[in-house]
Write a protein that holds these residues in place. Sequence first.
Motif, PDB file in Angstrom:
ATOM      1  N   VAL A   1      46.657 -17.012 -36.018  1.00  0.00           N
ATOM      2  CA  VAL A   1      45.413 -16.251 -35.848  1.00  0.00           C
ATOM      3  C   VAL A   1      44.894 -16.416 -34.416  1.00  0.00           C
ATOM      4  O   VAL A   1      44.470 -15.445 -33.785  1.00  0.00           O
ATOM      5  N   MET A   2      44.958 -17.622 -33.883  1.00  0.00           N
ATOM      6  CA  MET A   2      44.512 -17.850 -32.511  1.00  0.00           C
ATOM      7  C   MET A   2      45.371 -17.062 -31.517  1.00  0.00           C
ATOM      8  O   MET A   2      44.861 -16.480 -30.550  1.00  0.00           O
ATOM      9  N   GLY A   3      46.659 -17.012 -31.759  1.00  0.00           N
ATOM     10  CA  GLY A   3      47.553 -16.221 -30.914  1.00  0.00           C
ATOM     11  C   GLY A   3      47.236 -14.734 -30.984  1.00  0.00           C
ATOM     12  O   GLY A   3      47.272 -14.033 -29.970  1.00  0.00           O
ATOM     13  N   LEU A   4      46.899 -14.259 -32.184  1.00  0.00           N
ATOM     14  CA  LEU A   4      46.524 -12.851 -32.361  1.00  0.00           C
ATOM     15  C   LEU A   4      45.220 -12.546 -31.633  1.00  0.00           C
ATOM     16  O   LEU A   4      45.089 -11.502 -30.979  1.00  0.00           O
ATOM     17  N   GLU A   5      44.255 -13.464 -31.745  1.00  0.00           N
ATOM     18  CA  GLU A   5      42.971 -13.273 -31.064  1.00  0.00           C
ATOM     19  C   GLU A   5      43.180 -13.161 -29.553  1.00  0.00           C
ATOM     20  O   GLU A   5      42.588 -12.302 -28.898  1.00  0.00           O
ATOM     21  N   GLU A   6      44.013 -14.021 -29.018  1.00  0.00           N
ATOM     22  CA  GLU A   6      44.280 -14.018 -27.577  1.00  0.00           C
ATOM     23  C   GLU A   6      45.011 -12.751 -27.148  1.00  0.00           C
ATOM     24  O   GLU A   6      44.641 -12.108 -26.161  1.00  0.00           O
ATOM     25  N   GLU A   7      46.030 -12.371 -27.886  1.00  0.00           N
ATOM     26  CA  GLU A   7      46.834 -11.197 -27.534  1.00  0.00           C
ATOM     27  C   GLU A   7      46.016  -9.903 -27.585  1.00  0.00           C
ATOM     28  O   GLU A   7      46.154  -9.040 -26.723  1.00  0.00           O
ATOM     29  N   PHE A   8      45.177  -9.754 -28.614  1.00  0.00           N
ATOM     30  CA  PHE A   8      44.447  -8.504 -28.818  1.00  0.00           C
ATOM     31  C   PHE A   8      43.003  -8.563 -28.319  1.00  0.00           C
ATOM     32  O   PHE A   8      42.260  -7.596 -28.476  1.00  0.00           O
ATOM     33  N   ASN A   9      42.600  -9.701 -27.746  1.00  0.00           N
ATOM     34  CA  ASN A   9      41.244  -9.884 -27.229  1.00  0.00           C
ATOM     35  C   ASN A   9      40.196  -9.556 -28.302  1.00  0.00           C
ATOM     36  O   ASN A   9      39.288  -8.743 -28.088  1.00  0.00           O
TER      37      ASN A   9
ATOM     38  N   LYS B   1      49.013   0.454 -37.024  1.00  0.00           N
ATOM     39  CA  LYS B   1      49.964   1.142 -36.150  1.00  0.00           C
ATOM     40  C   LYS B   1      51.262   0.332 -36.087  1.00  0.00           C
ATOM     41  O   LYS B   1      51.240  -0.892 -36.158  1.00  0.00           O
ATOM     42  N   ALA B   2      52.355   1.030 -35.902  1.00  0.00           N
ATOM     43  CA  ALA B   2      53.668   0.370 -35.842  1.00  0.00           C
ATOM     44  C   ALA B   2      53.731  -0.633 -34.692  1.00  0.00           C
ATOM     45  O   ALA B   2      54.294  -1.718 -34.839  1.00  0.00           O
ATOM     46  N   GLU B   3      53.133  -0.287 -33.554  1.00  0.00           N
ATOM     47  CA  GLU B   3      53.171  -1.214 -32.419  1.00  0.00           C
ATOM     48  C   GLU B   3      52.355  -2.478 -32.690  1.00  0.00           C
ATOM     49  O   GLU B   3      52.709  -3.560 -32.208  1.00  0.00           O
ATOM     50  N   THR B   4      51.297  -2.368 -33.492  1.00  0.00           N
ATOM     51  CA  THR B   4      50.522  -3.555 -33.860  1.00  0.00           C
ATOM     52  C   THR B   4      51.358  -4.466 -34.736  1.00  0.00           C
ATOM     53  O   THR B   4      51.393  -5.686 -34.531  1.00  0.00           O
ATOM     54  N   VAL B   5      52.059  -3.880 -35.698  1.00  0.00           N
ATOM     55  CA  VAL B   5      52.922  -4.665 -36.585  1.00  0.00           C
ATOM     56  C   VAL B   5      53.994  -5.384 -35.763  1.00  0.00           C
ATOM     57  O   VAL B   5      54.268  -6.567 -35.990  1.00  0.00           O
ATOM     58  N   GLU B   6      54.582  -4.705 -34.798  1.00  0.00           N
ATOM     59  CA  GLU B   6      55.625  -5.312 -33.961  1.00  0.00           C
ATOM     60  C   GLU B   6      55.076  -6.473 -33.128  1.00  0.00           C
ATOM     61  O   GLU B   6      55.721  -7.505 -32.991  1.00  0.00           O
ATOM     62  N   LYS B   7      53.879  -6.303 -32.568  1.00  0.00           N
ATOM     63  CA  LYS B   7      53.272  -7.385 -31.790  1.00  0.00           C
ATOM     64  C   LYS B   7      52.978  -8.585 -32.668  1.00  0.00           C
ATOM     65  O   LYS B   7      53.162  -9.735 -32.258  1.00  0.00           O
ATOM     66  N   VAL B   8      52.505  -8.325 -33.894  1.00  0.00           N
ATOM     67  CA  VAL B   8      52.234  -9.426 -34.831  1.00  0.00           C
ATOM     68  C   VAL B   8      53.534 -10.161 -35.141  1.00  0.00           C
ATOM     69  O   VAL B   8      53.574 -11.397 -35.148  1.00  0.00           O
TER      70      VAL B   8
ATOM     71  N   ALA C   1      48.122  -7.254 -39.224  1.00  0.00           N
ATOM     72  CA  ALA C   1      48.110  -6.025 -38.426  1.00  0.00           C
ATOM     73  C   ALA C   1      46.966  -5.102 -38.848  1.00  0.00           C
ATOM     74  O   ALA C   1      46.293  -4.516 -37.997  1.00  0.00           O
ATOM     75  N   ASP C   2      46.740  -4.979 -40.161  1.00  0.00           N
ATOM     76  CA  ASP C   2      45.641  -4.138 -40.645  1.00  0.00           C
ATOM     77  C   ASP C   2      44.298  -4.657 -40.144  1.00  0.00           C
ATOM     78  O   ASP C   2      43.445  -3.881 -39.702  1.00  0.00           O
ATOM     79  N   LEU C   3      44.101  -5.968 -40.214  1.00  0.00           N
ATOM     80  CA  LEU C   3      42.849  -6.566 -39.758  1.00  0.00           C
ATOM     81  C   LEU C   3      42.681  -6.363 -38.251  1.00  0.00           C
ATOM     82  O   LEU C   3      41.587  -6.033 -37.778  1.00  0.00           O
ATOM     83  N   ILE C   4      43.736  -6.545 -37.496  1.00  0.00           N
ATOM     84  CA  ILE C   4      43.669  -6.361 -36.048  1.00  0.00           C
ATOM     85  C   ILE C   4      43.256  -4.936 -35.703  1.00  0.00           C
ATOM     86  O   ILE C   4      42.346  -4.714 -34.894  1.00  0.00           O
ATOM     87  N   ASP C   5      43.902  -3.946 -36.308  1.00  0.00           N
ATOM     88  CA  ASP C   5      43.543  -2.546 -36.032  1.00  0.00           C
ATOM     89  C   ASP C   5      42.097  -2.273 -36.422  1.00  0.00           C
ATOM     90  O   ASP C   5      41.380  -1.567 -35.708  1.00  0.00           O
ATOM     91  N   LYS C   6      41.664  -2.832 -37.529  1.00  0.00           N
ATOM     92  CA  LYS C   6      40.274  -2.648 -37.982  1.00  0.00           C
ATOM     93  C   LYS C   6      39.305  -3.244 -36.947  1.00  0.00           C
ATOM     94  O   LYS C   6      38.327  -2.609 -36.572  1.00  0.00           O
ATOM     95  N   LEU C   7      39.590  -4.458 -36.490  1.00  0.00           N
ATOM     96  CA  LEU C   7      38.716  -5.110 -35.514  1.00  0.00           C
ATOM     97  C   LEU C   7      38.740  -4.404 -34.157  1.00  0.00           C
ATOM     98  O   LEU C   7      37.706  -4.285 -33.495  1.00  0.00           O
ATOM     99  N   CYS C   8      39.909  -3.929 -33.748  1.00  0.00           N
ATOM    100  CA  CYS C   8      40.013  -3.193 -32.479  1.00  0.00           C
ATOM    101  C   CYS C   8      39.258  -1.873 -32.553  1.00  0.00           C
ATOM    102  O   CYS C   8      38.621  -1.465 -31.581  1.00  0.00           O
ATOM    103  N   ASP C   9      39.316  -1.197 -33.706  1.00  0.00           N
ATOM    104  CA  ASP C   9      38.573   0.059 -33.876  1.00  0.00           C
ATOM    105  C   ASP C   9      37.067  -0.192 -33.825  1.00  0.00           C
ATOM    106  O   ASP C   9      36.332   0.593 -33.248  1.00  0.00           O
ATOM    107  N   LYS C  10      36.608  -1.280 -34.451  1.00  0.00           N
ATOM    108  CA  LYS C  10      35.189  -1.621 -34.414  1.00  0.00           C
ATOM    109  C   LYS C  10      34.729  -1.904 -32.994  1.00  0.00           C
ATOM    110  O   LYS C  10      33.640  -1.519 -32.598  1.00  0.00           O
TER     111      LYS C  10
END
Length: 135
Positions: A98-106, A55-62, A124-133
């Motif tokens: 990666v640690m910052g991403l883990e914290e931000e996206f839980n 998602k575009a918002e995920t890319v922006e947060k990253v 961003a792709d990995l984050i969306d995949k993990l959030c969907d799971k």
Amino acid sequence: MAAVSATCVRFRTSTVELSIRASNQITGKSASLGWTRTGVFPCIRTSRLQICAAKAETVEKVKEIVRKQLALSPETKLTPQTKFTELGADSLDTVEIVMGLEEEFNISVEEENSENITTIQEAADLIDKLCDKKA
């Protein structure tokens, strides 16, 4: 979820032909890649064909997290294809990103997955995949 299919793959002693068509079932967009190599001993080199699913918002947060972790100025141009190494990041910086991403996206990123994150888009792709799971 993207569907990828090879429409033509041929190997001959003097010619190698490869044609790939990829389509994203969600957006309906598609991309094609064709390649032919001639010679006695063809050398096959692959490049990555990637359909951006994040998602575009995920890319922006990253981008924000990368900018913060690497102390980049607001003028530094970041695109989804920007590699962390191009920004001067070393392996420790990547771990901190990666640690910052883990914290931000839980989320929790496995070590083998974190080794494959080299660009903003891959993160961003990995984050969306993990959030969907997780959902």
